[in-house]
Motif scaffolding. Structure first.
Motif, PDB file in Angstrom:
ATOM      1  N   LYS A 112     -24.891   7.945   7.953  1.00  0.00           N
ATOM      2  CA  LYS A 112     -25.236   9.328   8.302  1.00  0.00           C
ATOM      3  C   LYS A 112     -24.007  10.209   8.512  1.00  0.00           C
ATOM      4  O   LYS A 112     -24.133  11.415   8.717  1.00  0.00           O
ATOM      5  CB  LYS A 112     -26.098   9.349   9.565  1.00  0.00           C
ATOM      6  N   VAL A 113     -22.817   9.615   8.513  1.00  0.00           N
ATOM      7  CA  VAL A 113     -21.584  10.363   8.729  1.00  0.00           C
ATOM      8  C   VAL A 113     -20.601  10.040   7.604  1.00  0.00           C
ATOM      9  O   VAL A 113     -20.405   8.872   7.260  1.00  0.00           O
ATOM     10  CB  VAL A 113     -20.953  10.029  10.100  1.00  0.00           C
ATOM     11  N   LEU A 114     -19.997  11.071   7.015  1.00  0.00           N
ATOM     12  CA  LEU A 114     -18.959  10.903   6.007  1.00  0.00           C
ATOM     13  C   LEU A 114     -17.630  11.352   6.594  1.00  0.00           C
ATOM     14  O   LEU A 114     -17.569  12.328   7.343  1.00  0.00           O
ATOM     15  CB  LEU A 114     -19.274  11.717   4.754  1.00  0.00           C
ATOM     16  N   THR A 115     -16.567  10.636   6.241  1.00  0.00           N
ATOM     17  CA  THR A 115     -15.231  10.963   6.746  1.00  0.00           C
ATOM     18  C   THR A 115     -14.246  11.074   5.598  1.00  0.00           C
ATOM     19  O   THR A 115     -14.174  10.192   4.736  1.00  0.00           O
ATOM     20  CB  THR A 115     -14.742   9.897   7.742  1.00  0.00           C
ATOM     21  N   TYR A 116     -13.505  12.171   5.602  1.00  0.00           N
ATOM     22  CA  TYR A 116     -12.395  12.363   4.668  1.00  0.00           C
ATOM     23  C   TYR A 116     -11.110  12.013   5.405  1.00  0.00           C
ATOM     24  O   TYR A 116     -10.909  12.428   6.550  1.00  0.00           O
ATOM     25  CB  TYR A 116     -12.331  13.809   4.185  1.00  0.00           C
ATOM     26  N   ARG A 117     -10.238  11.260   4.762  1.00  0.00           N
ATOM     27  CA  ARG A 117      -8.968  10.883   5.378  1.00  0.00           C
ATOM     28  C   ARG A 117      -7.867  10.972   4.340  1.00  0.00           C
ATOM     29  O   ARG A 117      -8.008  10.471   3.219  1.00  0.00           O
ATOM     30  CB  ARG A 117      -9.028   9.463   5.946  1.00  0.00           C
ATOM     31  N   LEU A 118      -6.764  11.626   4.713  1.00  0.00           N
ATOM     32  CA  LEU A 118      -5.584  11.697   3.852  1.00  0.00           C
ATOM     33  C   LEU A 118      -4.363  11.297   4.662  1.00  0.00           C
ATOM     34  O   LEU A 118      -3.965  12.010   5.585  1.00  0.00           O
ATOM     35  CB  LEU A 118      -5.393  13.103   3.294  1.00  0.00           C
ATOM     36  N   PRO A 119      -3.757  10.150   4.373  1.00  0.00           N
ATOM     37  CA  PRO A 119      -2.521   9.781   5.080  1.00  0.00           C
ATOM     38  C   PRO A 119      -1.408  10.777   4.748  1.00  0.00           C
ATOM     39  O   PRO A 119      -1.208  11.117   3.579  1.00  0.00           O
ATOM     40  CB  PRO A 119      -2.198   8.385   4.533  1.00  0.00           C
ATOM     41  N   THR A 120      -0.703  11.251   5.750  1.00  0.00           N
ATOM     42  CA  THR A 120       0.409  12.175   5.505  1.00  0.00           C
ATOM     43  C   THR A 120       1.718  11.658   6.075  1.00  0.00           C
ATOM     44  O   THR A 120       2.763  12.271   5.861  1.00  0.00           O
ATOM     45  CB  THR A 120       0.127  13.562   6.115  1.00  0.00           C
ATOM     46  N   THR A 121       1.682  10.553   6.810  1.00  0.00           N
ATOM     47  CA  THR A 121       2.915   9.963   7.324  1.00  0.00           C
ATOM     48  C   THR A 121       2.743   8.456   7.377  1.00  0.00           C
ATOM     49  O   THR A 121       1.625   7.944   7.442  1.00  0.00           O
ATOM     50  CB  THR A 121       3.260  10.513   8.724  1.00  0.00           C
ATOM     51  N   ILE A 122       3.843   7.750   7.328  1.00  0.00           N
ATOM     52  CA  ILE A 122       3.832   6.288   7.366  1.00  0.00           C
ATOM     53  C   ILE A 122       4.568   5.861   8.620  1.00  0.00           C
ATOM     54  O   ILE A 122       5.771   6.103   8.744  1.00  0.00           O
ATOM     55  CB  ILE A 122       4.515   5.683   6.118  1.00  0.00           C
ATOM     56  N   ALA A 123       3.855   5.276   9.557  1.00  0.00           N
ATOM     57  CA  ALA A 123       4.485   4.881  10.817  1.00  0.00           C
ATOM     58  C   ALA A 123       5.412   3.689  10.594  1.00  0.00           C
ATOM     59  O   ALA A 123       5.192   2.875   9.694  1.00  0.00           O
ATOM     60  CB  ALA A 123       3.427   4.520  11.853  1.00  0.00           C
ATOM     61  N   GLY A 157       0.784  -1.222   0.000  1.00  0.00           N
ATOM     62  CA  GLY A 157       0.000   0.000   0.000  1.00  0.00           C
ATOM     63  C   GLY A 157       0.816   1.271   0.000  1.00  0.00           C
ATOM     64  O   GLY A 157       0.289   2.342   0.308  1.00  0.00           O
ATOM     65  N   LEU A 158       2.103   1.193  -0.327  1.00  0.00           N
ATOM     66  CA  LEU A 158       2.966   2.367  -0.335  1.00  0.00           C
ATOM     67  C   LEU A 158       3.211   2.853  -1.763  1.00  0.00           C
ATOM     68  O   LEU A 158       3.123   2.089  -2.721  1.00  0.00           O
ATOM     69  CB  LEU A 158       4.314   2.054   0.320  1.00  0.00           C
ATOM     70  N   TYR A 159       3.522   4.144  -1.873  1.00  0.00           N
ATOM     71  CA  TYR A 159       3.881   4.758  -3.141  1.00  0.00           C
ATOM     72  C   TYR A 159       5.196   5.504  -2.945  1.00  0.00           C
ATOM     73  O   TYR A 159       5.564   5.852  -1.815  1.00  0.00           O
ATOM     74  CB  TYR A 159       2.793   5.729  -3.610  1.00  0.00           C
ATOM     75  N   ALA A 160       5.900   5.760  -4.038  1.00  0.00           N
ATOM     76  CA  ALA A 160       7.178   6.466  -3.942  1.00  0.00           C
ATOM     77  C   ALA A 160       7.274   7.517  -5.031  1.00  0.00           C
ATOM     78  O   ALA A 160       6.878   7.286  -6.181  1.00  0.00           O
ATOM     79  CB  ALA A 160       8.345   5.497  -4.051  1.00  0.00           C
ATOM     80  N   ILE A 161       7.787   8.696  -4.643  1.00  0.00           N
ATOM     81  CA  ILE A 161       8.150   9.736  -5.603  1.00  0.00           C
ATOM     82  C   ILE A 161       9.670   9.734  -5.701  1.00  0.00           C
ATOM     83  O   ILE A 161      10.362   9.949  -4.706  1.00  0.00           O
ATOM     84  CB  ILE A 161       7.662  11.121  -5.144  1.00  0.00           C
TER      85      ILE A 161
END
Length: 694
Positions: A148-159, A116-120
């Protein structure tokens, strides 16, 4: 170099002090602009990187995406010129990147890795030069609490993850890396954010916030996820997606009651703080929702597994009391994340029968699982008719892992914000599992050519449906219904098509999947984004250095690290039962600095044989006499220098018991192949001589 007591890192300095203003300069920053429309989000994620070194660099930065996301486009600005990256087959893109590196041209390669990782990959960026990389990301929002609830999630770090990953290029970590960002969220309709990972300045249709890239971005708001479904056409392909809802014909009798649950809790060190505290609250809430007739058991894991009961028992007053007492005593104090052992032990407590059983796993997922382990878990769960559901909790959830486990038998997978919806999610999540509808029993007015749904539909916990075509509706007597159709255009149509196509590719062979990805211009495991600057001046990259731009240590991890030990404390690296990130473990290769650097390069960095020239080996600190002898052996046996150097490193590691990963050993053996016995003897003599000198 930055040194922290006995923990020396090989990263270039990451925070620079301006002599004029005495202020800190960060080499990496980001700006994030999010647009929301229905259950869709499009994120423009701009990363700005400046090479503050004194020589050109080739740099690698890792990132993750939510599971229901697609990388739609990549734009690059360098030297005041703009480029749009092209989509190519993975092999062709890698070849173009390598050629650009050798030709000393600026280049960017964005690729999908495993786990599930990507690289630049940023190639040939000159000293003091800046580059802006803009990624356009489409995703379907996560629906919880009965839709009834929507959630936006953006990973910004990889533990840091416990165990060995399957990538040649793994993320690196640095305690003092601080990368700032500013973000805006624009919505088509007014939204009121109820839970968020950051302090948000709220507006009517615009929300703003800022912070550091040290934890994932979460925000949730009330909405009706099932009101519409989205349809779109792009590049000649038509797809649709949306969340179904129970129809007016749905009755509880349509559900199949399931009456056996096993809850498995991650109590490793990385779950400390809010994660374990709110997990305890969530478990107590779950007990309130489960009726007495349901059989239940509870296990905890870290480096070992603890199970409360020998077998699942009905939730009588006494059992309920014992469960609450067990929950009250829970702490994140069980060491490392041995999740495979825990899953196997939990599955074995459940009987082999036709009755459907549920295993609910609550974890931050900061662990790697290989294919063989996943296959063993799959076999065991099928044998016992167990559906695994996963709740990923924390600010850097390994969503790839929790989805892999849930996909085994059509379970649910949810990543939640620990400060926000964890308690409500677990409560409704458990309640929804008390009844489900097999999707095979659901009738459609017109069956699409391809349809992707969970194997079971849980009315109280909706999962998205993806399909080809432009229309999708349940039959009149169906137990579920789709909302009103919303036909999208432009970038939103492209988002619908790419998100659905990502799922479609899971059912296609490699050739068909690659052809579809290239047709739609998407990044997948078969395709990559590539940009080569063929018009600007070439970079004098003779002294180019290679580096991994390290991940910022998660905000929640800093307190955990402090609780492990002082920063300058030495730790025996062979002790792996503590859940301690690798960057805090003592280097066992002390005394062999040059050789250790070369081993680390093989293990971690984008490695090319052509780079291991005599000058490069000398630059890394290998002795002049040793390099000259390696050159002589290579010339004598007419083989490449890097082959002889690899054999030397491999044999030296064996003689001196230098730590070397299995991945590195396999890479070396694959590269050197079958060699002449006389050559191996010459190298062994050289190693013995160097070993005797030491």
């Amino acid at each position: 170099m930055t040194h922290c007591g006995s923990y020396a890192r090989s990263f270039p300095t990451l925070c620079y002090v301006s002599k004029e203003k005495r202020t800190m300069i960060n080499p990496l920053s980001a700006s994030i602009a999010v647009e929301i429309k229905g259950v869709l989000a499009i994120t423009n994620y701009k990363l700005n990187y400046t090479n503050l070194e004194t020589q050109p660099v080739e740099a690698i930065y890792h990132f993750a995406l939510p599971r229901a996301a697609s990388l739609m486009a990549c734009h690059v600005v360098v030297d005041h010129r703009s480029f749009t990256a092209e989509v190519m087959s993975r092999k062709d893109a890698a070849r173009e990147y390598e050629e650009a590196i050798e030709e000393e041209r600026r280049t960017v390669l964005v690729e999908s890795l495993n786990d599930g990782l990507y690289a630049i990959n940023i190639g040939n960026l000159d000293s003091q030069e800046s580059i802006e990389i803009e990624l356009q990301i489409a995703q379907i929002l996560q629906a919880t609490d009965l839709g009834k609830v929507l959630t936006y999630r953006l990973p910004t770090t990889i533990a840091p993850r416990y165990g060995t990953g399957s990538n040649d290029i793994e993320p690196e970590y640095y305690l003092f890396a601080q990368y700032p960002f500013h973000a805006e969220i624009h919505s088509e309709e007014p939204i009121v954010i109820t839970h968020a990972s950051h302090n948000i300045v709220a507006g009517d249709k615009k929300q703003t916030f800022s912070g550091l890239l040290d934890k994932d971005i979460f925000c949730s708001w009330s909405a009706n996820a099932q009101e519409h479904y989205h349809a779109g056409t792009c590049a000649g392909k038509s797809y649709l997606l949306g969340y179904p809802s129970p129809s007016s014909n749905h009755t509880t009798g349509a559900c199949q009651p399931d009456t056996e649950f096993h809850v498995l809790i991650d109590r490793s060190g990385s779950m400390s703080g809010q994660s374990i505290a709110l997990t305890k609250v969530a478990l107590n809430s779950l007990l309130e929702e489960i009726p007495e007739a349901v059989r239940i058991n509870l296990s905890s894991f870290g480096c070992d597994v603890e199970t409360l009961l020998p077998a699942s028992s009905e939730l009588s007053g006494d059992i309920r009391k014992r469960l609450r007492q067990c929950i009250a005593c829970m702490n994140a104090d069980m060491g490392g994340t041995e999740i495979v052992k825990a899953l196997v032990a939990s599955l074995k407590t459940l009987p082999e029968s036709q009755e459907t059983k549920h295993l609910i796993v609550i974890t931050d997922g900061q662990v790697n699982i290989n294919r063989e382990e996943l296959a063993a878990i799959t076999l065991l769960s099928h044998k016992r008719n167990v559906i695994i559901h996963t709740v990923g909790v924390g600010y850097s959830v390994n969503e790839h892992l929790i989805n892999q486990l849930a996909d085994i038998a059509g379970g649910n997978s949810i990543a939640v914000n620990p400060h926000g919806e964890l308690v409500a999610t677990v409560k409704s999540f458990g309640h929804s599992l008390l009844g489900s509808i097999p999707f095979g029993s659901i009738q459609w007015q017109q069956s699409p050519d391809w349809l992707s749904v969970n194997k079971r539909y849980y009315p109280n916990s909706p999962q998205p449906v993806f399909a080809t075509g432009e229309e999708l509706a349940g039959a009149q007597d169906s137990s579920i219904a789709m909302g009103e159709k919303r036909t999208e255009e432009g970038k939103w149509a492209k988002a619908v098509v790419q998100l659905a196509a990502m799922r479609h590719m899971m059912n296609l062979g490699q050739g068909e999947a690659q052809q579809l990805a290239e047709q739609l211009g998407m990044l997948t495991r078969y395709t990559s984004f590539i940009m080569v600057d063929k018009t600007g001046e070439k970079i004098n990259a003779e002294h180019r250095s290679m580096m991994v731009i390290p991940q910022s240590v998660g905000c929640c991890m800093e307190s955990e690290i402090a609780s492990y030990m002082p920063l300058t404390h030495s730790l025996n690296a062979n002790i792996d039962y503590l859940d301690i990130p690798a960057f805090l473990r003592r280097d066992t290769n002390e005394g062999w600095h040059a050789e250790s650097l070369l081993i680390k390069e093989l293990d971690k960095l984008l490695w090319r044989p052509s780079k291991w020239t005599a000058n490069y080996l000398l630059k890394k600190g290998l002795g002049t006499e040793t390099v000259e002898q390696l050159k002589a052996i290579a010339e004598s046996f007419e083989v490449a220098l890097h082959v002889v150097a690899l054999l030397y490193i491999y044999k030296l590691a064996s003689y001196h018991s230098l730590s070397m990963s299995i991945k590195t050993q396999e890479r070396i053996l694959k590269e050197i192949g079958q060699l002449d016995d006389a050559l191996e003897f010459r190298v062994a003599q050289l190693v013995e001589g160097d070993f005797a000198k030491s």
